[in-house]
Scaffold this motif. Structure first.
Motif, mmCIF file in Angstrom:
data_model
loop_
_atom_site.group_PDB
_atom_site.id
_atom_site.type_symbol
_atom_site.label_atom_id
_atom_site.label_comp_id
_atom_site.label_asym_id
_atom_site.label_seq_id
_atom_site.Cartn_x
_atom_site.Cartn_y
_atom_site.Cartn_z
ATOM 1 N N ASP A 178 0.857 -1.185 0.000
ATOM 2 C CA ASP A 178 0.000 0.000 0.000
ATOM 3 C C ASP A 178 0.889 1.229 0.000
ATOM 4 O OD1 ASP A 178 -1.861 1.949 0.236
ATOM 5 O OD2 ASP A 178 -2.654 1.321 2.176
ATOM 6 N N GLY A 180 -0.024 4.183 -0.180
ATOM 7 C CA GLY A 180 -0.691 5.340 0.407
ATOM 8 C C GLY A 180 -1.327 6.267 -0.595
ATOM 9 N N LYS A 181 -1.470 5.827 -1.858
ATOM 10 C CA LYS A 181 -2.066 6.686 -2.879
ATOM 11 C C LYS A 181 -3.570 6.832 -2.684
ATOM 12 C CE LYS A 181 1.493 5.525 -6.286
ATOM 13 N NZ LYS A 181 1.779 4.905 -7.606
ATOM 14 N N GLU A 183 -6.843 5.638 0.343
ATOM 15 C CA GLU A 183 -7.126 5.013 1.633
ATOM 16 C C GLU A 183 -7.760 3.637 1.423
ATOM 17 O OE1 GLU A 183 -9.528 7.575 3.951
ATOM 18 O OE2 GLU A 183 -7.949 9.052 4.265
ATOM 19 N N TRP A 210 5.858 -0.664 1.439
ATOM 20 C CA TRP A 210 6.029 0.783 1.325
ATOM 21 C C TRP A 210 6.097 1.371 2.729
ATOM 22 C CZ3 TRP A 210 6.662 2.465 -3.652
ATOM 23 C CH2 TRP A 210 6.224 1.606 -4.662
ATOM 24 N N SER A 211 6.383 2.643 2.821
ATOM 25 C CA SER A 211 6.537 3.282 4.132
ATOM 26 C C SER A 211 5.248 3.940 4.622
ATOM 27 C CB SER A 211 7.658 4.337 4.073
ATOM 28 O OG SER A 211 7.367 5.330 3.105
ATOM 29 N N SER A 212 4.142 3.767 3.913
ATOM 30 C CA SER A 212 2.882 4.416 4.290
ATOM 31 C C SER A 212 2.212 3.671 5.440
ATOM 32 C CB SER A 212 1.948 4.507 3.084
ATOM 33 O OG SER A 212 1.703 3.232 2.544
ATOM 34 N N ASP A 213 1.177 4.307 6.008
ATOM 35 C CA ASP A 213 0.480 3.753 7.163
ATOM 36 C C ASP A 213 -0.330 2.519 6.802
ATOM 37 O OD1 ASP A 213 1.461 5.746 8.798
ATOM 38 O OD2 ASP A 213 -0.275 7.054 8.534
#
Length: 478
Positions: A178, A180-181, A183, A210-213
Motif C-alpha cells: 500500500d 498510500g495513494k 485510503e 512501502w513506508s505508508s500507514d
C-alpha cells in the motif's frame, strides 16, 4: 507519452518502441510470439526500475526473469501492478515467493509453469504462501487454510458466523503493498457477530513494503470480543491505525515472555518492577512519592491522567514507549500541573484513533505532534490558555509586525505577505505552528527564516495547512 509502452506484446518488432525511462507505464505481455532471449530482453529493460501497469507471461519459452533490472539502492525491482505468470513449461518461478524479482508484488498469480510458488485462490489447503490477499464474505462454512504461513495482500472477513480465525492458525506473516495513494483497509474484519477472539497465535509480523500507514478495522463483532495483551503489543509495534476497534482486553494476556504485567488500582498499591500496566493510570496529589514505580514501565494498556500534582518532570517514565486504550483519551495532563515538562512524553508511539474534546494549554497537542500519532478522525478545538504560563515560549499570532521574538510555539494562522520580509527574522526560533502557514506575494529568496520549523498542526480540516506561492518560486530555492 515518451515513457508509455503501447504495444500488445513483447517481440523483436515492438521492442524498438520500448521507452528508455526509469519508470514506465504499460502492459508487458510475454507469449509464444516473444522471439527474444533473456540476454536480449535485459538490454531492452536495462533502464526501467519501476513498472506501472501489468505483466502477463503466458505460453512463453522464457526460462527466467533475470532480464529485469534490480535497483541497486532497494535491491529489488518495483512493480505497481497485477502480475500473471502461467503456462510457461520451461520457466522456474519457484523463487518468486521469497526474494526474487517479484517478491514485492502481493497480487501475483503463478500457475502452470515448470515450477510454481504460492497460490492464488486455488489449492488453498496445500500451499504456504497466499497471494492476492484473503476475502471471505457472507459464509457459514469454515475454510481450511491450515498450511498457510504467509498472506500477501489485504484481508477482508465480513458477515460470517466465525467465532475466531483459527482456520489461519499457522499464519505467521502478513505482507501488504500500500503506497498510500488511496485510503484502504489492510485488515478489515467486520459484521461477524459471533467472533470473540482473533485466534492467530503465531502471527508475528505485519509488513507494508512501502513506508505508508497501515489501517485496520475491527467492527461489529461479538460483545465479548477481546484482544490479548500480546496481540495489542503486536499491533502497536507495527503502528497499525485502527478506524474502529470494537474490543476489550482479554483476561488471558497471552505470552508476555515472563515480563511482569501489573493491574492498576492506585499508585500506592501498584507493584514495583512492572513492565506492562493494565488499567487507567491515575497520578494525583499525594502520589508523587510513588512515581518511582513507573521507571520500568514500557507499555500502558489504558489511559494516563496526571492532575493536581507538584511534579516538575515525568522523566522517570523515560522507558514508556507505547500506550493503547480501547476507548477514551490516552493522555490527560490537567491545568493544575503547570510545572510538568510534557515534552518527555514524546516517546509515545500510539497509533489508535482518539476522541478529544479540546487540546489544552498544557501542550497536549504538542505531545501528540512529538509522538507522530496518526489521527484518523479528530473532532477537537484548541482550548483557551495563558501563553505566559507555558515553556518553551508560546506566542499567539495576530500579525507578524506585533509578534514577539524568540517564540518556539506559534498559535494562529501565519501569513507572510508583501512587506513582511523585514519581520521574517522573528520566525527563526519557531519550531511548531498550530494553525496554518501562507507565504505569498513576497520577495523572499529562500525560507531560511523557518529553518527550525519542524511541525504544523491544524484542527480545521477544511483549511489548507500551508500555501507557498511567490514570484520567486521558480527562480530560487524556497
Amino acid at each position: 507519452p515518451r515513457c508509455i509502452f503501447e504495444h500488445s506484446e513483447i517481440t523483436s518488432e515492438t521492442v524498438p518502441f520500448f521507452p528508455k525511462c526509469e519508470e514506465v507505464c504499460g502492459i508487458l505481455v510475454f507469449n509464444s510470439n516473444t522471439d527474444l532471449s533473456e540476454d536480449q530482453l535485459e538490454k531492452v529493460f536495462k533502464n526501467m526500475k519501476i513498472l506501472n501497469g501489468g505483466i502477463r507471461i503466458e505460453n512463453s519459452r522464457l526460462k527466467s526473469l533475470s532480464f529485469f533490472t534490480v535497483s541497486k539502492r532497494e535491491q529489488r525491482f518495483f512493480f505497481d501492478c497485477k502480475s500473471i505468470i502461467e503456462n510457461n513449461p520451461k520457466l522456474d518461478a519457484s523463487t518468486l515467493c521469497d526474494y526474487g524479482y517479484l517478491h514485492s508484488v502481493t497480487g501475483i498469480k503463478v500457475a502452470g509453469n515448470m515450477r510454481d510458488c504460492g497460490c492464488y485462490n486455488i489449492g488453498l489447503n496445500k500451499c504456504q504462501v497466499l497471494f492476492g490477499g484473503l476475502k471471505i464474505i457472507n459464509t457459514t462454512t469454515l475454510p481450511t487454510f491450515s498450511p498457510i504461513t504467509e498472506i500477501r495482500g489485504d484481508i477482508l472477513i465480513q458477515d460470517t458466523n466465525f467465532a475466531n480465525l483459527s482456520f489461519l492458525g499457522n499464519l505467521e506473516r502478513l505482507v501488504i503493498s500500500d503506497a498510500g495513494k488511496k485510503e484502504k483497509m489492510t485488515i478489515n474484519i467486520r459484521n461477524n457477530r459471533r467472533m470473540t477472539r482473533l485466534g492467530l497465535p503465531f502471527l508475528k509480523q505485519i509488513k507494508n513494503i512501502w513506508s505508508s500507514d497501515i489501517f485496520a478495522n475491527l467492527e461489529n463483532l461479538s460483545p465479548d470480543f477481546c484482544m490479548t495483551i500480546e496481540e495489542v503489543i503486536l499491533f502497536l509495534e507495527y503502528k497499525i491505525n485502527f478506524v474502529n476497534l470494537h474490543a476489550k482486553f482479554c483476561k488471558d494476556p497471552g505470552n508476555l515472555h515472563n515480563l511482569k504485567l501489573c493491574h492498576f488500582e492506585s499508585m500506592k498499591d501498584l507493584e514495583q518492577n512492572c513492565r506492562y500496566i493494565l488499567g487507567d493510570l491515575m497520578i494525583e496529589s499525594g502520589d508523587e512519592e510513588y512515581i518511582y514505580k513507573l521507571g520500568t514501565v514500557t507499555h500502558i494498556f489504558g489511559t494516563l491522567t496526571v492532575r493536581n500534582t507538584n511534579l516538575q518532570s515525568l522523566i522517570i517514565m523515560y522507558g514508556l514507549s507505547y500506550m493503547a486504550s480501547l476507548s477514551g483519551l490516552y493522555v490527560m495532563l490537567t491545568d493544575n500541573n503547570r510545572q510538568v515538562q510534557c515534552d518527555k512524553l514524546s516517546i509515545f508511539q500510539s497509533s489508535f484513533s482518539v476522541p478529544v474534546e479540546c487540546f489544552g494549554g498544557n501542550r497536549e497537542i504538542v505531545v501528540f505532534l512529538e509522538s507522530s500519532v496518526a489521527f484518523r478522525y479528530l473532532d477537537a478545538r484548541l482550548c483557551d490558555f495563558n501563553p505566559s504560563e507555558l515553556t518553551p515560549k508560546t506566542c499567539r499570532l495576530t500579525n507578524l509586525n506585533d509578534l514577539d521574538s524568540d517564540c518556539v510555539y506559534l498559535i494562529g494562522d501565519l501569513q507572510v505577505d508583501s512587506g513582511d520580509e523585514e519581520h521574517s527574522e522573528k520566525l527563526k526560533t519557531v519550531s511548531v505552528i498550530i494553525g496554518s502557514l501562507t507565504i505569498k506575494n513576497t520577495a523572499v529568496t529562500d525560507l531560511s527564516f523557518l529553518g527550525n520549523l519542524r511541525k504544523i498542526a491544524n484542527l480545521n480540516v477544511y483549511q489548507v495547512l500551508y500555501d507557498i506561492s511567490t514570484e520567486y518560486t521558480n527562480e530560487h530555492h524556497v
